[in-house]
Design an enzyme around this catalytic site. Structure first.
Site, PDB file in Angstrom:
ATOM      1  N   SER A   1     -15.319 -10.381  20.319  1.00 57.08           N
ATOM      2  CA  SER A   1     -14.261  -9.379  20.237  1.00 57.08           C
ATOM      3  C   SER A   1     -13.095  -9.831  21.102  1.00 57.08           C
ATOM      4  O   SER A   1     -13.294 -10.410  22.167  1.00 57.08           O
ATOM      5  CB  SER A   1     -14.795  -8.034  20.730  1.00 57.08           C
ATOM      6  OG  SER A   1     -13.720  -7.207  21.143  1.00 57.08           O
TER       7      SER A   1
ATOM      8  N   GLU B   1     -20.385  -9.372   7.259  1.00 60.59           N
ATOM      9  CA  GLU B   1     -19.475  -8.304   6.838  1.00 60.59           C
ATOM     10  C   GLU B   1     -18.508  -8.786   5.769  1.00 60.59           C
ATOM     11  O   GLU B   1     -18.261  -8.101   4.762  1.00 60.59           O
ATOM     12  CB  GLU B   1     -18.693  -7.773   8.042  1.00 60.59           C
ATOM     13  CG  GLU B   1     -19.573  -6.991   9.003  1.00 60.59           C
ATOM     14  CD  GLU B   1     -18.887  -6.709  10.334  1.00 60.59           C
ATOM     15  OE1 GLU B   1     -19.291  -5.749  10.992  1.00 60.59           O
ATOM     16  OE2 GLU B   1     -17.963  -7.453  10.722  1.00 60.59           O
TER      17      GLU B   1
ATOM     18  N   LYS C   1     -19.224  -8.296  23.180  1.00 58.24           N
ATOM     19  CA  LYS C   1     -19.590  -8.204  21.758  1.00 58.24           C
ATOM     20  C   LYS C   1     -19.961  -9.552  21.152  1.00 58.24           C
ATOM     21  O   LYS C   1     -19.384 -10.582  21.451  1.00 58.24           O
ATOM     22  CB  LYS C   1     -18.411  -7.636  20.943  1.00 58.24           C
ATOM     23  CG  LYS C   1     -18.056  -6.202  21.219  1.00 58.24           C
ATOM     24  CD  LYS C   1     -19.152  -5.209  20.830  1.00 58.24           C
ATOM     25  CE  LYS C   1     -19.380  -5.105  19.343  1.00 58.24           C
ATOM     26  NZ  LYS C   1     -18.225  -4.610  18.601  1.00 58.24           N
TER      27      LYS C   1
ATOM     28  N   HIS D   1     -35.006   4.353   1.575  1.00 56.83           N
ATOM     29  CA  HIS D   1     -34.018   5.300   2.114  1.00 56.83           C
ATOM     30  C   HIS D   1     -33.589   4.928   3.532  1.00 56.83           C
ATOM     31  O   HIS D   1     -33.186   5.801   4.300  1.00 56.83           O
ATOM     32  CB  HIS D   1     -34.561   6.736   2.106  1.00 56.83           C
ATOM     33  CG  HIS D   1     -35.184   7.138   0.805  1.00 56.83           C
ATOM     34  ND1 HIS D   1     -34.475   7.745  -0.211  1.00 56.83           N
ATOM     35  CD2 HIS D   1     -36.448   6.983   0.334  1.00 56.83           C
ATOM     36  CE1 HIS D   1     -35.277   7.960  -1.243  1.00 56.83           C
ATOM     37  NE2 HIS D   1     -36.484   7.506  -0.944  1.00 56.83           N
TER      38      HIS D   1
END
Ligand code: ARG
Length: 407
Positions: free
Chosen positions: A258, A271, A264, A143
């Site tokens: 970024s 992804e 970043k 979970h």
């Protein structure tokens, strides 16, 4: 000039031609291979002389993808045109229906083999990272809540298990593709009495031979299942790379920045791997929907079976290669994982099991420990040995698979 221009008066409307034309240049090398098989059948039957067969074989070897023009309806028509005089003989005893099914099977078999090789490489990259971490602690999750301590090696070996099952799925699909429809003709064979194609098993039923696309469904299923695994792996890498987890630092060979936020470092590779899984699943569903209502045998709907398979092959190749680079280069933050794994609550189950050994029914033990957690009196048990992770059996299987593939 189409292969069927004798039947149609005048010229097709451009809109219709553009709509009908197949975008199948990627199939060309496999259609050349299938046409070579067929030419040899004609040679064996005396319908091509030795010189004509030699001319056909030489002509086939000389064909390039750039030879296909907008005036060719598909790669099959292009091959016939490009072979010149012998091209006018080569279609005896075959139809584009058994021709395209033959070429597509050869394509899918090659795509399966390529997938197996690439997955072996990725699994070996993961194994290289897993093996030194057999005793590196990290929390295991259910979970997405910390559950029990495991090791990094144990976790990475789980990824290898997934890939090992994918290898089996691609091997199955490859086997399904490895028969030939050649000889089925348009649907019911031909009267020319040609011999079967040499060196490959012929399909039993000519109607099924030209209509069946299960091998492509099997391939897209293997791709969808595999992308599902790559997506799960990607998702874990994304989580682990957050400041919240902080379990890994991304290698600069596989991270992005970024355009606006200078600080970043983003896990775009993981992804995109996660995103590709949705598209891969869509391709499988799309093909299943394409074939579901078709009457036997060939219908032009089937021309649309190929773009998704071409795209699937490319996506899998790119995803596996990029994830391999990412996993190879990532820096484990062992200290951070060890701290997280040292949370005493992760041994609450062990505490209950200690009570079981002392004679308590498990449900009572569970309630006692849960109560201690609630009222703050819980203390982690000491000296209980946790089970060793699985023997990593997939490692041997991957190495054997790779040796079989001759890579
Ligand atoms: N380009 C077609 C395909 O991909 C080849 C078969 C055409 N057959 C036909 N009977 N029109 O399916």
């Amino acid at each position: 000039m189409t292969l069927w221009s004798g039947r149609v008066e005048g010229k097709l409307a451009k809109e219709v031609w553009d709509f009908l034309r197949a975008d199948d240049t990627e199939l060309l090398p496999y259609d050349i291979e299938g046409t070579r098989l067929h030419a040899r059948r004609l040679g064996a039957a005396g319908l091509l002389t030795a010189a004509e067969l030699a001319a056909a074989e030489a002509g086939l070897s000389a064909i390039n993808p750039s030879d296909i023009t907008d005036d060719d309806e598909d790669c099959h028509s292009a091959i016939e045109r490009l072979l010149g005089d012998v091209g006018r003989k080569i279609h005896a005893g075959r139809s584009r229906n058994d021709q395209v099914a033959t070429a597509f099977r050869l394509y899918v078999a090659a795509a399966c083999r390529e997938a197996r090789e690439a997955l072996c490489e990725l699994a070996l990259v993961i194994l290289d990272r897993a093996e030194p971490e057999a005793a590196t602690p990290m929390p295991g999750y259910t979970h997405l809540q910390r559950a029990q301590p495991v090791t990094v090696g144990h976790h990475l070996h789980a990824w290898v298990e997934m890939l090992e099952r994918d290898l089996a799925r691609f091997a199955f699909a490859e086997g399904q593709a490895a028969v030939t429809p050649l000889g089925a003709g348009a649907l019911a064979g031909s009267t020319l009495g040609l011999p079967a194609a040499a060196g490959v098993e012929s399909m039993r039923n000519s109607l099924d031979a030209v209509a069946d696309r299960d091998f492509a469904v099997d391939y897209l299923y293997a791709c969808a299942a595999c992308h599902g695994h790559l997506s799960r792996i990607g998702e874990e890498l994304i989580l682990w790379a957050t400041s919240e987890f902080g379990f890994i630092h991304l290698a600069h060979t596989a991270a992005t920045g970024s355009s606006m936020m200078p600080q970043k470092l983003n896990p775009d590779v993981a992804e995109l791997a996660r995103g590709k899984a949705g598209t891969a699943l869509g391709r499988l569903v799309g093909l299943l929907a394409l074939v579901k209502g078709l009457p036997l045998t060939y219908n032009r709907d089937l021309q649309d079976d190929k773009p998704g398979v071409f795209a699937a092959r490319k996506d899998l190749r790119l995803t596996v290669a990029a994830l391999g680079v990412m996993i190879h280069g990532l820096e484990l933050q062992r200290e951070r994982m060890a701290v997280a794994a040292a949370d005493p609550l992760l041994l609450a189950t062990d505490a209950a099991e200690a009570l079981v050994e002392a004679g308590a029914p498990f449900r009572d033990a569970h309630e006692i420990v849960a109560g201690a957690v609630r009222d703050g009196s819980y203390v982690a048990p000491v000296g209980r040995a946790r089970p060793a992770p699985g023997p990593g059996g997939a490692a041997a299987a991957i190495r054997a698979a790779r040796a079989r593939l001759g890579a």
